[in-house]
Design an enzyme around this catalytic site. Structure first.
Site, PDB file in Angstrom:
ATOM      1  N   SER A 182       0.825  -1.206   0.000  1.00  0.00           N
ATOM      2  CA  SER A 182       0.000   0.000   0.000  1.00  0.00           C
ATOM      3  C   SER A 182       0.859   1.256   0.000  1.00  0.00           C
ATOM      4  O   SER A 182       1.966   1.271   0.568  1.00  0.00           O
ATOM      5  CB  SER A 182      -0.899   0.006   1.244  1.00  0.00           C
TER       6      SER A 182
ATOM      7  N   TYR B  74      -2.990   0.346   9.996  1.00  0.00           N
ATOM      8  CA  TYR B  74      -3.063  -0.390   8.729  1.00  0.00           C
ATOM      9  C   TYR B  74      -1.779  -0.189   7.923  1.00  0.00           C
ATOM     10  O   TYR B  74      -1.159  -1.149   7.458  1.00  0.00           O
ATOM     11  CB  TYR B  74      -4.266   0.063   7.913  1.00  0.00           C
TER      12      TYR B  74
ATOM     13  N   LYS C 285       1.390  -2.943   6.771  1.00  0.00           N
ATOM     14  CA  LYS C 285       1.954  -3.137   5.436  1.00  0.00           C
ATOM     15  C   LYS C 285       3.464  -2.884   5.441  1.00  0.00           C
ATOM     16  O   LYS C 285       4.237  -3.614   4.814  1.00  0.00           O
ATOM     17  CB  LYS C 285       1.258  -2.207   4.437  1.00  0.00           C
TER      18      LYS C 285
END
Length: 365
Positions: free
Chosen positions: A143, A169, A173
């Site tokens: 991402s 989040y 990643k």
């Protein structure tokens, strides 16, 4: 764990692509492109971000109908090591494309432990089983959030990562990327490609598969779609005071079909050991208000919205330099913002409640 036994597996080529999270939004579009390219595909998904169908998730049933080809499916969680091991025993796996993850920025701020456990522990369990079975090629769904608050725009692959990441989040990643880099450094026979996505939106041109979030959408395009189709009264625009042309957040929106094709473009890299990193985006940034305006043109619907306070974890602007993917993979985005909005509207019109039946049991559209 649902799925075929060794006795009833359909005839396949000798090698298959294993797609984790393959029933989700990006995963299902990538499975469709893989099938169209004559790959045999096996999907693992725990259905957290996907709707159930009959014997398979609804998205994969529609992919089969669109392609005329079969997908092998196993309902399993990546934290379940024994379930993963059984899948790897059934097939000769060429490459793993790893999508499976919890993915909502706002939710990750509220539930960090769930995100760290699922996204990081699930990946390390997958890698351990892959190593045991001698499968050492992986394409990882990363991402643009790994770049944090960008130091310059457009962001290229040399931009620092892991600094000033604004949400759990994005950190999951980043941590997984670091694990994969360390693995490639320690074990020279691994080949890993990190694909850093920007903002995938849109739907397949048929309107039969698209983004179907569980509960209120956490991303802009599906929320706009649901307002346009009458499922939700209005959109909340998080932040109108950013340092951007109109005060709303600017992002690099990428058509999900272009993104899916980016994974196919990355497949030749799996024969080259080491860690390879590419941005997948359009190279252009659009503000929230620009997206709303484009969707209004595509749908011919008035989108009601209200500007509210900024959302924790968001940055003002983020868009990509994707020239490396064009040079080394021969990939570039082909579809415009208007294409993204038109396809998303086609999907939403045909499927007002996504893959689920209408709550009153009536016709879907």
């Amino acid at each position: 764990m649902d799925g075929p036994t060794a006795q009833n597996i359909v005839n396949m080529s000798s090698e298959v692509i294993l797609v984790t999270g393959g029933a989700g939004f990006v995963g299902s579009h990538t499975v469709l492109e893989l099938l169209n390219a004559n790959w045999s595909v096996v999907v693992i998904d725990n259905l957290v971000n996907a709707a159930k169908g009959g014997s398979k998730p609804a998205s994969l049933e529609r992919v089969e109908k669109l392609t005329g080809k079969k997908v092998e499916f196993h309902e399993a969680n990546l934290l379940d090591r024994s379930a993963l091991t059984r899948v790897f025993k059934l097939y000769t796996i060429h490459t793993v494309i790893h999508f499976a993850a919890l993915k909502a920025v706002g939710e990750s701020v509220e539930k960090p432990l769930e995100y760290y456990k699922n996204n990081i522990n699930g990946t390390t369990t997958l890698l351990e089983v892959m190593r045991e079975k001698g499968v050492k090629s992986l394409i990882f769904s990363s991402s643009a959030t790994v770049y944090g608050c960008p130091k310059y725009l457009p962001v290229d692959e040399k931009h620092p990562t892991g600094v000033a990441i604004t949400n759990p989040y994005g950190r999951t990643k980043y941590f997984v990327e670091e694990i994969l880099k360390d693995l490639c450094a320690a074990e020279k026979d691994w080949s890993v490609t990190l694909l850093r996505y920007f903002n995938p939106v849109g739907a397949h041109e048929s309107g039969d598969i698209g983004e179907d979030p569980n509960g209120p959408p956490n991303n802009l395009m599906p929320y706009v779609s649901q307002v346009a189709v009458g499922r939700r009264p209005q959109l909340q625009v998080f932040g109108g005071d950013y340092d951007t042309p109109d005060g709303t957040g600017v992002r690099d929106y990428l058509h999900v079909v272009d993104l899916a094709r980016g994974h196919l473009a990355a497949l030749p890299k799996v024969s080259i050991p080491g860690c390879h990193i590419y941005n997948l985006g359009t190279g252009s940034g659009y503000s929230v208000l620009q997206v709303i305006d484009a969707f209004q043109r595509a749908s011919r619907q008035k989108i009601k919205y209200q500007v509210v306070a900024r959302r924790p974890g968001d940055v003002a602007s983020l868009y990509a330099d994707c020239s490396l993917a064009e040079r080394e993979l021969g990939w570039r985005a082909q579809l415009s913002l208007d294409d993204m909005c038109a396809s998303a509207w086609r999907w939403q019109q045909k499927n007002k409640y996504g893959f689920s039946p209408p709550p009153d049991g009536g016709a879907d559209h």
